[in-house]
Every structure is written in structure tokens, then in C-alpha cells.
Design an enzyme around this catalytic site. Structure first.
Site, PDB file in Angstrom:
ATOM      1  N   ASP A 258      69.202 134.916  14.289  1.00 25.21           N
ATOM      2  CA  ASP A 258      69.756 136.757  14.891  1.00 25.21           C
ATOM      3  C   ASP A 258      71.606 136.251  15.139  1.00 25.21           C
ATOM      4  OD1 ASP A 258      71.010 138.410  16.618  1.00 25.21           O
ATOM      5  OD2 ASP A 258      69.563 138.011  18.075  1.00 25.21           O
TER       6      ASP A 258
ATOM      7  N   ASN B  58      73.815 140.142   3.043  1.00 23.71           N
ATOM      8  CA  ASN B  58      72.737 141.938   3.681  1.00 23.71           C
ATOM      9  C   ASN B  58      73.129 142.584   5.326  1.00 23.71           C
ATOM     10  OD1 ASN B  58      71.885 144.566   2.323  1.00 23.71           O
ATOM     11  ND2 ASN B  58      70.338 143.378   3.832  1.00 23.71           N
TER      12      ASN B  58
ATOM     13  N   TYR C  34      82.017 150.687  13.400  1.00 20.49           N
ATOM     14  CA  TYR C  34      80.942 149.568  12.285  1.00 20.49           C
ATOM     15  C   TYR C  34      82.267 149.855  10.065  1.00 20.49           C
ATOM     16  CZ  TYR C  34      77.182 150.608   7.964  1.00 20.49           C
ATOM     17  OH  TYR C  34      76.421 150.402   6.762  1.00 20.49           O
TER      18      TYR C  34
ATOM     19  N   LYS D 213      82.907 146.859   8.100  1.00 15.94           N
ATOM     20  CA  LYS D 213      82.977 147.074   6.385  1.00 15.94           C
ATOM     21  C   LYS D 213      84.532 147.131   5.119  1.00 15.94           C
ATOM     22  CE  LYS D 213      78.728 146.659   6.825  1.00 15.94           C
ATOM     23  NZ  LYS D 213      76.951 146.238   6.095  1.00 15.94           N
TER      24      LYS D 213
ATOM     25  N   THR E 232      66.591 153.750   3.803  1.00  9.90           N
ATOM     26  CA  THR E 232      66.632 152.423   4.110  1.00  9.90           C
ATOM     27  C   THR E 232      65.666 152.823   6.282  1.00  9.90           C
ATOM     28  OG1 THR E 232      68.493 151.808   5.687  1.00  9.90           O
ATOM     29  CG2 THR E 232      67.577 151.269   3.105  1.00  9.90           C
TER      30      THR E 232
HETATM   31  N1  LIG Z   1      71.655 151.911   4.291  1.00 16.11           N
HETATM   32  C1  LIG Z   1      72.739 152.793   4.319  1.00 16.11           C
HETATM   33  O1  LIG Z   1      72.487 153.486   3.981  1.00 16.11           O
HETATM   34  C2  LIG Z   1      73.209 151.923   3.644  1.00 16.11           C
HETATM   35  C3  LIG Z   1      74.901 152.313   2.986  1.00 16.11           C
HETATM   36  C4  LIG Z   1      75.725 151.297   3.292  1.00 16.11           C
HETATM   37  C5  LIG Z   1      75.483 150.221   3.085  1.00 16.11           C
HETATM   38  N2  LIG Z   1      74.753 149.557   4.304  1.00 16.11           N
HETATM   39  C6  LIG Z   1      74.576 147.800   4.310  1.00 16.11           C
HETATM   40  O2  LIG Z   1      73.771 147.375   3.737  1.00 16.11           O
HETATM   41  C7  LIG Z   1      73.127 146.555   4.986  1.00 16.11           C
HETATM   42  C8  LIG Z   1      71.660 146.861   4.579  1.00 16.11           C
HETATM   43  O3  LIG Z   1      71.050 147.761   5.649  1.00 16.11           O
HETATM   44  P1  LIG Z   1      69.921 148.146   5.410  1.00 16.11           P
HETATM   45  O4  LIG Z   1      69.770 150.223   5.432  1.00 16.11           O
HETATM   46  O5  LIG Z   1      69.050 147.565   4.528  1.00 16.11           O
HETATM   47  O6  LIG Z   1      69.304 148.263   6.892  1.00 16.11           O
HETATM   48  P2  LIG Z   1      68.178 148.204   7.848  1.00 16.11           P
HETATM   49  O7  LIG Z   1      67.394 148.359   7.265  1.00 16.11           O
HETATM   50  O8  LIG Z   1      68.355 148.308   9.553  1.00 16.11           O
HETATM   51  O9  LIG Z   1      68.279 146.726   7.532  1.00 16.11           O
HETATM   52  C9  LIG Z   1      69.087 145.417   8.047  1.00 16.11           C
HETATM   53  C10 LIG Z   1      68.708 144.288   7.556  1.00 16.11           C
HETATM   54  O10 LIG Z   1      69.233 143.536   9.098  1.00 16.11           O
HETATM   55  C11 LIG Z   1      68.791 142.511   9.675  1.00 16.11           C
HETATM   56  N3  LIG Z   1      69.882 142.344  11.362  1.00 16.11           N
HETATM   57  C12 LIG Z   1      69.619 143.277  11.178  1.00 16.11           C
HETATM   58  N4  LIG Z   1      70.316 142.897  12.905  1.00 16.11           N
HETATM   59  C13 LIG Z   1      70.763 141.444  12.140  1.00 16.11           C
HETATM   60  C14 LIG Z   1      70.935 140.188  13.411  1.00 16.11           C
HETATM   61  N5  LIG Z   1      71.541 140.926  14.416  1.00 16.11           N
HETATM   62  N6  LIG Z   1      70.463 139.275  12.919  1.00 16.11           N
HETATM   63  C15 LIG Z   1      70.288 139.012  11.944  1.00 16.11           C
HETATM   64  N7  LIG Z   1      69.828 139.761  10.677  1.00 16.11           N
HETATM   65  C16 LIG Z   1      69.894 141.204  11.422  1.00 16.11           C
HETATM   66  C17 LIG Z   1      67.435 143.557   9.733  1.00 16.11           C
HETATM   67  O11 LIG Z   1      65.962 141.829   9.957  1.00 16.11           O
HETATM   68  P3  LIG Z   1      65.481 141.798  11.367  1.00 16.11           P
HETATM   69  O12 LIG Z   1      65.776 143.868  12.080  1.00 16.11           O
HETATM   70  O13 LIG Z   1      64.676 141.298  11.564  1.00 16.11           O
HETATM   71  O14 LIG Z   1      66.957 141.432  12.017  1.00 16.11           O
HETATM   72  C18 LIG Z   1      67.800 143.288   8.391  1.00 16.11           C
HETATM   73  O15 LIG Z   1      66.493 142.312   7.299  1.00 16.11           O
HETATM   74  C19 LIG Z   1      73.378 146.171   6.411  1.00 16.11           C
HETATM   75  O16 LIG Z   1      75.056 145.632   6.168  1.00 16.11           O
HETATM   76  C20 LIG Z   1      74.089 147.600   6.068  1.00 16.11           C
HETATM   77  O17 LIG Z   1      75.769 148.419   6.500  1.00 16.11           O
HETATM   78  C21 LIG Z   1      73.766 150.504   4.298  1.00 16.11           C
END
Ligand SMILES: NC(=O)c1ccc[n+]([C@@H]2O[C@H](COP(=O)([O-])OP(=O)(O)OC[C@H]3O[C@@H](n4cnc5c(N)ncnc54)[C@H](OP(=O)(O)O)[C@@H]3O)[C@@H](O)[C@H]2O)c1
Length: 280
Positions: A68, A95, A168, A172, A203
Site C-alpha cells: 500500500d 503505474n 492530482y 502528475k 478504467t
Molecule cells: N484512467 C485514466 O483516465 C487515467 C488517465 C491518465 C493517467 N492515469 C494514471 O494511470 C494510472 C492507473 O490508472 P487507472 O485508471 O488504471 O486506475 P485504477 O483503475 O483506479 O487502478 C489503480 C491501480 O493502482 C492501485 N492502487 C491504488 N491505490 C493504491 C495504493 N495506495 N497502493 C498501491 N496500489 C494502489 C490499484 O490497486 P488496488 O486498489 O488493489 O491497490 C490499481 O491496481 C494512475 O497512476 C492514473 O493516475 C489514468
């Protein structure tokens, strides 16, 4: 090297954080398809096991290194555990990341003057402090690799204005800055470092916006390609940054946002519906 080999990672030892779902899961599967063995990190072991099963199904090894990142010591533990089980590290895709959320888990989108310092601190702790700790610990492992690549999953929010998501966006932007500094500092250690900046991707993190037609339509109206990205479209960019194909690429922020961040001064003439967040 043949072009197809330039996109392969056969035998590479890769750590992917946030690998339980969304973009991180897609990254893990893309790296496995390219021949890498994986250490997979997140908080939720059951979901990590599901990603691991998919990696094994693709013929590669998968190990769980849960943690975590809200805990200050977790990033170091995760990195060292990954290097231990894989016998070293060639690729790290960091990520895992969070948006500020309400107690019910929905995103907390409010302008900075109306936000709480605690919300700011949680996002900075998970997104930026843990990134710095992870990089600090990853350096010695990556410096020992002949093909080292570190990818920090930033966001288009890190390279453009993002009102209501200031904390956020600041984290980033911090990841983009960190990638640039480390790229220069670690280049002579043979470690490439890049940031990857996805746009609106389908996502769990963006489920709140996908669920609401007015919000989804408003967001995609601002994307020149006019649609959401699928997680694989970020994952394939991460694979490129990790692979020999990007061997001369370091210190960059690769933006995969359907054109969202390209200023057009309104000249494209794409009609925009009124903001569903007006007056928030
Ligand atoms: N989706 C978008 O539109 C978007 C756009 C730009 C950038 N991003 C970036 O891409 C990355 C992944 O995003 P996503 O959209 O795939 O998000 P997501 O579906 O919410 O997945 C987030 C991942 O991070 C893990 N996580 C969350 N909090 C955590 C913690 N405290 N410790 C360890 N692991 C943790 C989650 O697993 P657990 O909950 O099991 O810990 C999950 O595997 C992020 O850095 C996000 O900022 C996303």
C-alpha cells in the site's frame, strides 16, 4: 536488430505497480506478451492473482509483491521484493495512482479553495512521495541491468491545466519533472527514464464519468479523436518505452491523449456542450 525484436522484452524482469486492474493490468499483460516475467504490485491480492493467472496463461512467470503506497516504507519493500523474486530488475512501470476520493469511493472533484489539506496530502503521499521512494530504491537494481527502463505513469493532467483536480495534476506534473531529472542523472548508469501521460482512459478510476452521459459526452467532445482510450492503448505505449525500440528515448513525457492537450484555439470548430461542472 530486426524491427519485431526491437519491440520484444524476452526474458526481461519487470515490476508493474497498480497491476490489479485498469491500465496497470493491461501493461502487465502487454509486457508478458512481449516476453517479460512479471512482479505485480497493488493492495488487493485477489485481483493481483487474477492478473498473475493471465500472465502465466501467456507463458511467463508472475509473482505477487503487494503493498500500500500510502505507507511510507511500502515502495522500498515492493521494489526489493520484486528484484528478489525476479533475480533483478530490467523494467519498472510505476503505474499505481489515485484521484482524491470521497468516503464512498467516488472522486472528489472540487476547486482547490474548497478542498481540504488532508485530501491534498493523501494524493501527494500515494502519487508523488511513493514515486520518489520507489525510484530511490529501484536505481541500484536498474543500474545493474544492461537494458534498464523506468516508466512513470503520469497523466495528461500533468502537462495541462486541470481545475477541480489540482492535487492530482500537481503530482502528475511532479512525476514528469522527476522523470526528466532522473533521466539526465541516470543516463550514464544506462537507465532510461520516461513519463507516460494518458488522457481519458476507460478504467475504474474514470467510471464516475463513463456512467454519466452528460459528463462523458462533454469530456470526449474535448478530445479531437472523439472517444475514450482503452487501457491497452496506454499499455502499448508503456511497452514501447520499456523496449529496445525506445533505446534512444529518455527524459520524455509521451502523451497518449487522443489530441486532448493540443491547443487549437477553437479553429477545429468541434462543438462543445456546456460543462456539467459549471458552478461546482
Ligand atoms: N484512467 C485514466 O483516465 C487515467 C488517465 C491518465 C493517467 N492515469 C494514471 O494511470 C494510472 C492507473 O490508472 P487507472 O485508471 O488504471 O486506475 P485504477 O483503475 O483506479 O487502478 C489503480 C491501480 O493502482 C492501485 N492502487 C491504488 N491505490 C493504491 C495504493 N495506495 N497502493 C498501491 N496500489 C494502489 C490499484 O490497486 P488496488 O486498489 O488493489 O491497490 C490499481 O491496481 C494512475 O497512476 C492514473 O493516475 C489514468
Amino acid at each position: 536488430m530486426h524491427t519485431t525484436e526491437a519491440f520484444r522484452l524476452d526474458g526481461a524482469r519487470a515490476l508493474v505497480t497498480g497491476a490489479s486492474r485498469g491500465i496497470g493490468r493491461a501493461v502487465a499483460l502487454a509486457l508478458a506478451d512481449a516476453g517479460a516475467d512479471l512482479a505485480l504490485s497493488a493492495r488487493t491480492e485477489a485481483a493481483l492473482k487474477d492478473t498473475a493467472a493471465e500472465v502465466v496463461h501467456r507463458g511467463r512467470a508472475a509473482y505477487l509483491v503487494p503493498g500500500d503506497f500510502a505507507e511510507p516504507a511500502a515502495a522500498g519493500r515492493v521494489v526489493d521484493a520484486a528484484a528478489d523474486v525476479l533475480g533483478g530488475l530490467d523494467v519498472v512501470v510505476h503505474n499505481a495512482g489515485v484521484l482524491p476520493t470521497r468516503p464512498d469511493g467516488t472522486p472528489l472533484l472540487v476547486p482547490l479553495p474548497r478542498s481540504a489539506q488532508d485530501d491534498w496530502e493523501h494524493v501527494v503521499t500515494v502519487n508523488l512521495d511513493a514515486t520518489a521512494a520507489l525510484c530511490r530504491h529501484a536505481h541500484r537494481h536498474l543500474a545493474a541491468s544492461p537494458r534498464a527502463s523506468l516508466v512513470l505513469m503520469s497523466s495528461v493532467a500533468g502537462v495541462m491545466g486541470a481545475p477541480m483536480m489540482e492535487a492530482y495534476a500537481a503530482t502528475k506534473a511532479g512525476q514528469v519533472s522527476l522523470a526528466r531529472s532522473l533521466a539526465v542523472g541516470w543516463a550514464r548508469d544506462g537507465v532510461r527514464v520516461n513519463a507516460l501521460c494518458p488522457g481519458w482512459t476507460r478504467t475504474d478510476m474514470t467510471a464516475f464519468a463513463q456512467r454519466s452521459a452528460p459528463v462523458s459526452d462533454w469530456l470526449t467532445a474535448h478530445v479531437p479523436l472523439g472517444r475514450w482510450a482503452e487501457p491497452e492503448e496506454a499499455a502499448w505505449a508503456a511497452l514501447y518505452l520499456a523496449a529496445p525500440a525506445a533505446g534512444y528515448l529518455t527524459g520524455q513525457a509521451l502523451v497518449v491523449d487522443g489530441g486532448l492537450s493540443v491547443p487549437d484555439g477553437g479553429l477545429a470548430g468541434i462543438p462543445k456542450p456546456p460543462s456539467p461542472f459549471a458552478g461546482v
